[in-house]
Design an enzyme around this catalytic site. Sequence first.
Site, PDB file in Angstrom:
ATOM      1  N   ASP A 111       0.862  -1.180   0.000  1.00  0.00           N
ATOM      2  CA  ASP A 111       0.000   0.000   0.000  1.00  0.00           C
ATOM      3  C   ASP A 111       0.898   1.230   0.000  1.00  0.00           C
ATOM      4  OD1 ASP A 111      -2.135   1.669   0.230  1.00  0.00           O
ATOM      5  OD2 ASP A 111      -2.990   0.708   2.008  1.00  0.00           O
TER       6      ASP A 111
ATOM      7  N   ASP B 212      -3.555   2.578  -5.677  1.00  0.00           N
ATOM      8  CA  ASP B 212      -2.261   2.634  -4.990  1.00  0.00           C
ATOM      9  C   ASP B 212      -1.957   1.406  -4.144  1.00  0.00           C
ATOM     10  OD1 ASP B 212      -4.080   3.041  -2.931  1.00  0.00           O
ATOM     11  OD2 ASP B 212      -2.702   4.327  -1.831  1.00  0.00           O
ATOM     12  N   GLU B 213      -2.635   0.305  -4.353  1.00  0.00           N
ATOM     13  CA  GLU B 213      -2.332  -0.877  -3.542  1.00  0.00           C
ATOM     14  C   GLU B 213      -2.628  -2.150  -4.323  1.00  0.00           C
ATOM     15  OE1 GLU B 213      -5.063  -1.750  -0.286  1.00  0.00           O
ATOM     16  OE2 GLU B 213      -6.385  -0.208  -1.067  1.00  0.00           O
TER      17      GLU B 213
END
Length: 447
Positions: A27, A121-122
């Site tokens: 993350d 974003d992860e």
Amino acid sequence: MGRADGNGRLVSSPGANDAGTGILHVDMDAFYAAVEVLDDPSLLDKALIIGAPDARSVVSSASYEARRFGVRAAMPVGQAMRLCPHAVVVPPRMARYLEVSAQVMRVFSEFTPLVEPLSIDEAFLDVRGARRLWGSPGTIAFLLKRRMLESTGLACSVGVASTKHVAKMASTISKPDGVLIVAGADTAAFLAPRSVRTMWGVGPKSAEALEGRGIHTIADVLETPVDVLNRALGGAMGERVWQLARGLDAREIVTTRIEKSIGHEETFLNDVSDVEFLRGELLRLADKVAKRLRDGGFEARTVAIKVRFADFTMVSRSQTLGEPSAVGQRIGQAARDLLGGLDLQQAVRLIGVRAENLIPAGTAALALWDPDEEWRKVEDALDGAAARFGGGAVTRAAFVGRRDRATGGRGEADAVRRDRERERDRGRDRGTDAGGAPDGPGPGGAA
DNA sequence: TCTGGGGTCCTCGGGCGG
DNA sequence: TCTGCCGCCCGAGGACCC
């Protein structure tokens, strides 16, 4: 496992026991804010709030400096500014974040092809097959962090565990800029003391329902019979929490994801009572949705609208189209029909259009394909001989099924039923154009 | 103080056909 | 012919996630 640093953060050192692990959750730290700092180093170490400056917008992301003042994502920007008056507010630049996201995903794929992006974003990574190339999962976590920093200039946090759920929890606890490794044998000890609120999928409502029954920690869940959980949370959810609390999570990494819906919604700066204006907005949103459908090579079988009123109550309405479509006018008309069926006594705060039940563009044409004709050809060709196909007998139903699978329909039975419903609706709506059903066969309808 | 926008998944009741 | 069961879809709404 790891050592606590006093801020609730728990991190592992290189070489920590990673036996029985293989799933990473990575993350990025304060992603939008970090990208802004990357592009404008003068923002480094400043309290940064990413959010539109208008009255009704909320915080999309905040730097850790701003978070220290209590600023959180989804908080109204105004409230965030009161908490942290010296913060710099930057409007979000989604195109730029997507660009950096692509770099981030590329770094993930250097380590394993088994990457499941969860959001911009992860991602989850399955590194069980990467041992010979890169080392053990714990080693890979530290290598990946270093590689991410070199390649993108951004920091990330990594959870390493035996399941997705525990890896996700671990990365959250290790934030920011940490690695937390939970060896398989440590899973129960890791989970037990944590609040039910830290479980992935347990939000405020579910947590409240559990805490109301005295279930505060995962250890409490372990002592609760599954039927009590089912009553508190509803069948499937209770069962899932029961399993996750025991470290049971059989979900594999899913590397491909098919989009299921595409939508746009908009909150007005001031609540709107003008129905003509709302109808215009629906058309505008429908055009945006339709463009994205076409860009993605999709057609929608269902159109849904969502309306949030001034008092924050929300209603949604949806309608299955006679024929799948990616045409703005058609989607817009359906959306307007749905709006026409609503009681608009109250002013409207937000309106949205969503295309659902997506199918690949062009497959709707298959709905016009006549399976009976195809079946007659087979009968002729085989001259009555028993045919075998894919291990099962070829039947007329197989052709109907093939068409229905291709079009997302569910067969003649449904088509007949829908025709009947349309007849009934036409009778009911006589004299109005709201809710009027379009002509033509339903999806999967008989030709 | 006043709550975005983009999604996914689940539940539940109703309707339908086999 | 009627009935109950089952599986499936639809439509509405809710919870959750980032």
